[in-house]
Write a protein that holds these residues in place. Structure first.
Motif, short mmCIF file in Angstrom:
data_model
loop_
_atom_site.label_atom_id
_atom_site.label_comp_id
_atom_site.label_asym_id
_atom_site.label_seq_id
_atom_site.Cartn_x
_atom_site.Cartn_y
_atom_site.Cartn_z
N SER A 135 -14.57 -4.70 6.38
CA SER A 135 -14.77 -5.93 7.14
C SER A 135 -13.58 -6.87 7.05
O SER A 135 -13.39 -7.72 7.91
CB SER A 135 -16.04 -6.64 6.67
OG SER A 135 -15.91 -6.98 5.30
N THR A 136 -12.74 -6.73 6.02
CA THR A 136 -11.56 -7.58 5.87
C THR A 136 -10.28 -6.92 6.40
O THR A 136 -9.20 -7.50 6.31
CB THR A 136 -11.36 -7.97 4.39
OG1 THR A 136 -11.22 -6.78 3.62
CG2 THR A 136 -12.54 -8.80 3.88
N LYS A 163 -4.72 -3.46 5.85
CA LYS A 163 -5.53 -4.19 4.87
C LYS A 163 -6.82 -3.42 4.57
O LYS A 163 -7.93 -3.98 4.54
CB LYS A 163 -5.82 -5.61 5.32
CG LYS A 163 -4.57 -6.47 5.44
CD LYS A 163 -4.89 -7.91 5.67
CE LYS A 163 -3.73 -8.82 5.86
NZ LYS A 163 -2.45 -8.53 5.41
#
Length: 129
Positions: free
Chosen positions: A13-14, A116
């Motif tokens: 999710s990040t 990321k």
């Protein structure tokens, strides 16, 4: 092809993106190759042949990085998608060399940093970026 070691870059999710396509993955590989070429130019050394000693080939279900130097065999890249997440799978065939494992780790860390993502290394350890 028998696979001996597997590493994953999980898009979370990040992450900068939640999914990835083969075209996007190929674009990242091209970007990585270009960075190594520029590094070589700055050092006045043809580093791209040593930094990324592979020819990128496409199969029906994955990207195949075929070694271009005798000390490198191959690396396989695949994309796995579940209902919740996507991941880039980096696999080393049973004939892979220690050089392949080192290059696969470098590539995995590069991709995980850029996206990321959460990197599960070949030894099972987790790195989050």
């Amino acid at each position: 092809m028998d696979v001996e070691h597997i590493s994953y870059i999980h898009l979370t999710s990040t992450s900068t993106q939640k999914s990835i396509t083969f075209e996007e993955l190929k674009t990242w590989l091209t970007y990585y190759e270009n960075l190594l070429t520029k590094t070589g130019q700055q050092l006045n050394w043809e580093y791209e042949q040593t930094g990324f000693p592979y020819k990128v080939m496409e199969t029906e279900s994955s990207l195949y990085l075929k070694g271009t130097l005798p000390q490198y065999y191959s690396i396989l890249l695949d994309i796995t998608v579940t209902d919740e997440t996507a991941a880039i799978k980096i696999a080393l065939p049973s004939k892979a060399t220690h050089g392949d494992k080192g290059k696969a780790n470098e590539l995995a860390k590069f991709l995980a940093k850029k996206l990321k993502g959460q990197l599960q290394l070949f030894n099972g350890r987790i790195m989050s970026f």
